[in-house]
Enzyme design. Structure first.
Site, PDB file in Angstrom:
ATOM      1  N   PHE B  11       0.861  -1.194   0.000  1.00  0.00           N
ATOM      2  CA  PHE B  11       0.000   0.000   0.000  1.00  0.00           C
ATOM      3  C   PHE B  11       0.894   1.241   0.000  1.00  0.00           C
ATOM      4  O   PHE B  11       0.659   2.209   0.697  1.00  0.00           O
ATOM      5  CB  PHE B  11      -0.909  -0.042   1.248  1.00  0.00           C
ATOM      6  CG  PHE B  11      -2.251   0.632   1.057  1.00  0.00           C
ATOM      7  CD1 PHE B  11      -3.078   0.308  -0.011  1.00  0.00           C
ATOM      8  CD2 PHE B  11      -2.697   1.582   1.975  1.00  0.00           C
ATOM      9  CE1 PHE B  11      -4.314   0.933  -0.174  1.00  0.00           C
ATOM     10  CE2 PHE B  11      -3.934   2.211   1.819  1.00  0.00           C
ATOM     11  CZ  PHE B  11      -4.739   1.875   0.741  1.00  0.00           C
ATOM     12  N   LYS B 127       8.277  -7.005 -10.975  1.00  0.00           N
ATOM     13  CA  LYS B 127       8.886  -7.806 -12.047  1.00  0.00           C
ATOM     14  C   LYS B 127       9.711  -8.982 -11.539  1.00  0.00           C
ATOM     15  O   LYS B 127      10.002  -9.911 -12.304  1.00  0.00           O
ATOM     16  CB  LYS B 127       9.715  -6.936 -12.994  1.00  0.00           C
ATOM     17  CG  LYS B 127      10.791  -6.095 -12.359  1.00  0.00           C
ATOM     18  CD  LYS B 127      11.289  -5.033 -13.357  1.00  0.00           C
ATOM     19  CE  LYS B 127      12.097  -3.947 -12.669  1.00  0.00           C
ATOM     20  NZ  LYS B 127      11.355  -3.114 -11.709  1.00  0.00           N
ATOM     21  N   GLU B 151       0.871  -6.705 -16.161  1.00  0.00           N
ATOM     22  CA  GLU B 151       1.071  -5.669 -17.177  1.00  0.00           C
ATOM     23  C   GLU B 151       1.967  -4.529 -16.705  1.00  0.00           C
ATOM     24  O   GLU B 151       2.700  -3.930 -17.484  1.00  0.00           O
ATOM     25  CB  GLU B 151      -0.289  -5.120 -17.626  1.00  0.00           C
ATOM     26  CG  GLU B 151      -0.227  -4.274 -18.873  1.00  0.00           C
ATOM     27  CD  GLU B 151       0.333  -5.071 -20.062  1.00  0.00           C
ATOM     28  OE1 GLU B 151       1.548  -5.021 -20.282  1.00  0.00           O
ATOM     29  OE2 GLU B 151      -0.458  -5.737 -20.750  1.00  0.00           O
ATOM     30  N   VAL B 154       6.797  -3.859 -16.684  1.00  0.00           N
ATOM     31  CA  VAL B 154       7.869  -3.442 -17.596  1.00  0.00           C
ATOM     32  C   VAL B 154       7.730  -2.002 -18.062  1.00  0.00           C
ATOM     33  O   VAL B 154       8.700  -1.274 -18.164  1.00  0.00           O
ATOM     34  CB  VAL B 154       7.960  -4.408 -18.808  1.00  0.00           C
ATOM     35  CG1 VAL B 154       8.894  -3.864 -19.873  1.00  0.00           C
ATOM     36  CG2 VAL B 154       8.457  -5.771 -18.344  1.00  0.00           C
ATOM     37  N   GLY B 208      12.154  11.117  -6.404  1.00  0.00           N
ATOM     38  CA  GLY B 208      11.640   9.796  -6.043  1.00  0.00           C
ATOM     39  C   GLY B 208      11.728   8.764  -7.138  1.00  0.00           C
ATOM     40  O   GLY B 208      11.090   7.717  -7.066  1.00  0.00           O
ATOM     41  N   GLU B 211      16.684   5.200  -6.514  1.00  0.00           N
ATOM     42  CA  GLU B 211      16.869   4.699  -5.150  1.00  0.00           C
ATOM     43  C   GLU B 211      18.030   5.437  -4.477  1.00  0.00           C
ATOM     44  O   GLU B 211      18.847   6.066  -5.141  1.00  0.00           O
ATOM     45  CB  GLU B 211      17.223   3.199  -5.190  1.00  0.00           C
ATOM     46  CG  GLU B 211      16.316   2.328  -6.004  1.00  0.00           C
ATOM     47  CD  GLU B 211      15.055   1.938  -5.256  1.00  0.00           C
ATOM     48  OE1 GLU B 211      15.121   1.791  -4.017  1.00  0.00           O
ATOM     49  OE2 GLU B 211      14.006   1.796  -5.903  1.00  0.00           O
ATOM     50  N   ASP B 222      18.243  -2.961 -13.757  1.00  0.00           N
ATOM     51  CA  ASP B 222      16.788  -2.842 -13.908  1.00  0.00           C
ATOM     52  C   ASP B 222      16.385  -3.076 -15.366  1.00  0.00           C
ATOM     53  O   ASP B 222      15.433  -3.812 -15.654  1.00  0.00           O
ATOM     54  CB  ASP B 222      16.320  -1.458 -13.434  1.00  0.00           C
ATOM     55  CG  ASP B 222      14.827  -1.267 -13.648  1.00  0.00           C
ATOM     56  OD1 ASP B 222      14.040  -1.857 -12.891  1.00  0.00           O
ATOM     57  OD2 ASP B 222      14.443  -0.542 -14.594  1.00  0.00           O
ATOM     58  N   LYS B 226      14.074  -6.139 -17.072  1.00  0.00           N
ATOM     59  CA  LYS B 226      12.924  -5.924 -17.948  1.00  0.00           C
ATOM     60  C   LYS B 226      13.098  -6.664 -19.281  1.00  0.00           C
ATOM     61  O   LYS B 226      12.142  -7.246 -19.809  1.00  0.00           O
ATOM     62  CB  LYS B 226      12.709  -4.424 -18.162  1.00  0.00           C
ATOM     63  CG  LYS B 226      12.134  -3.777 -16.897  1.00  0.00           C
ATOM     64  CD  LYS B 226      12.043  -2.272 -16.991  1.00  0.00           C
ATOM     65  CE  LYS B 226      11.288  -1.719 -15.790  1.00  0.00           C
ATOM     66  NZ  LYS B 226      11.430  -0.247 -15.679  1.00  0.00           N
ATOM     67  N   GLY B 323       3.683   7.555 -14.159  1.00  0.00           N
ATOM     68  CA  GLY B 323       3.709   7.819 -12.724  1.00  0.00           C
ATOM     69  C   GLY B 323       3.013   6.678 -12.020  1.00  0.00           C
ATOM     70  O   GLY B 323       2.586   5.715 -12.680  1.00  0.00           O
TER      71      GLY B 323
END
Lengths: 340, 340
Positions: B11, B127, B151, B154, B208, B211, B222, B226, B323
């Site tokens: 959450f 992912k 969905e 990626v 944001g 990291e 990353d 993907k 976003g």
């Protein structure tokens, strides 16, 4: 396993590319989708009509058509014309690829209506009936529990309608923007490379992209029809091509091209449509496009459409280097989605 | 009408954006898709866990979480942890949005497996489990007659997997090429505007996107994950991130940026994968991209993937300005497609 009997109305570049694709994909359709098929009818514009409920050999039909010979020799029945063809053929799916009529959508709309009434799925690469008879044909298809699909009408087989139908549920289209006419995009690209408008038109005609009378493309009619089709289907707001504000590319001179280049930009014939409540404002007009737009790189006969929905700010679909094979794929995708 | 009981595991930004989207789309889901829902469980990382088979008020839960208060007060049962949550909640769909673990895909993979075993559809924006447990989870989902959808993993909710699943039947993916990591694309864009690498990283962290330890992005991990997910699912060839040839963007200096600009080009961290028979060669590496590529205009956090299939030479999907709302939409689309 699902077995489908197929009727091909129209056997020009697209119809023949579709026939070749069916031959190439026959095993994959059977093994991966459990779909088998027989072609039970082929109606050509100038090389006769063949109907055989036991199946027509597609390779033989392709050879005859490509050698300019008549297909009538393959027919079990004498067939008078395209309406007689749809009435006589034993088929589960009609592929309608007759020449487009921008003004009325006929005779394609009648062909599709008749096919649906006879219980066939109706699939077309012809945008005329989408603009002129979308709601009527969709309602009829629903009533007959058949499909009316037309993926190949706007972007040569790139998935647009199926994208919204199945991959973008719960997304409401707010606006779209794109380059949808390949002839004008090619003409502008050639003018950027130094050709005059007349030279560029001749080139587009020589490679079979532009018509003998290129005015439907050059004056933005083809783009306006595509905008009307997208708005009618994806926004569910009936829009006629005449209601699209329209300016063609005749105003683009070498001086304009040079001015854009000096600013690091390019001229593009840009289609836009924006929903405003229950109405829509739509436009086709030349615009200067900057390199920060995905439209900037859309060269020659490639095309693009950028969608803004209430859930995705910007989603663009770009199709590069289309051809009759691409359009044929749109028909195949519609076929699989109709029967699977 | 289909009624679904929903369990939200995770959450954070995405989980809360999804909760807000559910509230906004409640009427549309009911009226257009015949889908109604009750949220019967919410598990947060730091603000407690709530389970109530009669339904949790989503607005109240959002207010509590946004004020840093615990959701435990909304719970009918005391719940120990995420596994206890999945065992206890009465739900038809689990939305798994726990933090990603690139190395093992855990605990997300276990969460999804458990949910499927309990007869829930399993939907995730994570992912890790796609790369580490795709075949296992897909087989389990098939056995349980449930869906495992992902969905949002990626391209932040832009339709990729559903595109191939439903809009591109009968198309075999031969190769792909794209920009899939927003942090590095943003860093390069900022460096083009004159910032140093360190300044650009700080900016990406401040908004944001990056990291605290940006190395997973900067070193191409990353992007490699993907690529592995796309190849595993769309080419049906299992590929681990470690098998992707990988070079990050640390080599890109201001001098490199200037050199590219002098050629009218831009550096991009480009992902590529090409099928070769039953194997695949895959790579993540910086490349200079020219303005004739649709990748050229992909700025900041936007992303693109260009597909080559045996039926379409070039089909690109471009997503602009994603976003948490975009990722949330991917979850919603998966939900609708799982239950409709």
């Amino acid at each position: 396993m699902t077995h489908s009997r197929l009727a091909l109305l129209g056997f020009g570049n697209v119809g023949r590319a579709f026939a070749r694709l069916l031959i190439r994909k026959e095993v994959e359709l059977r093994d991966k989708y459990g779909i088998t098929f027989t072609v039970t009818g082929i109606a050509t514009g100038r090389h006769g009509i063949a109907v055989d409920h036991e199946g027509i050999n597609l390779k033989t039909a392709l050879e005859l058509a490509e050698n300019g010979q008549t297909l009538a020799a393959l027919s079990r029945l004498p067939i008078r014309d395209s309406l007689d063809f749809i009435h006589s053929v034993s088929a589960d799916v009609l592929f309608e690829n007759s020449p487009v009529n921008h003004h009325t959508g006929e005779p394609a709309a009648t062909h599709l209506r008749l096919a649906l009434e006879r219980g066939m799925h109706a699939i077309t690469a012809n945008k005329g009936p989408v603009v002129h008879a979308y709601h009527q044909l969709t309602d009829l298809a629903r009533k007959m529990e058949r499909k009316f699909y037309f993926e190949s009408t706007v972007m040569d087989g790139a998935p647009i309608f199926s994208l919204f139908r199945s991959a973008l549920p719960g997304a409401q289209l707010k606006s779209l923007r794109g380059i949808l006419n390949s002839t004008t995009n090619l003409i502008i690209s050639r003018m950027e490379a130094g050709e005059t408008f007349e030279q560029a038109v001749k080139y587009a005609q020589a490679i079979g992209i532009a018509e003998t009378d290129p005015s439907a493309d050059v004056e933005g009619w083809d783009a306006a029809i595509k905008v009307a089709a997208l708005v009618t289907v994806l926004m569910d707001i009936p829009l006629k091509p005449q209601e699209v504000e329209r300016q063609g590319i005749r105003c683009i001179t070498p001086a304009y091209i040079a001015e854009a280049r000096a600013q690091g930009k390019r001229w593009k014939l840009v289609c836009t449509a924006r929903r405003e409540g229950n109405t829509v404002s739509a436009r086709v007009a030349p615009e200067m496009v900057a390199p920060d737009s995905p439209m900037f790189s859309v060269e020659g006969t490639s095309s693009i459409v950028e969608f803004e929905t209430d859930t995705l700010t910007s989603l663009s679909i770009v199709e590069g280097n289309p051809g009759p094979e691409t359009t044929a794929y749109g028909l195949l995708a519609d076929f699989i989605n109709a029967v699977r």
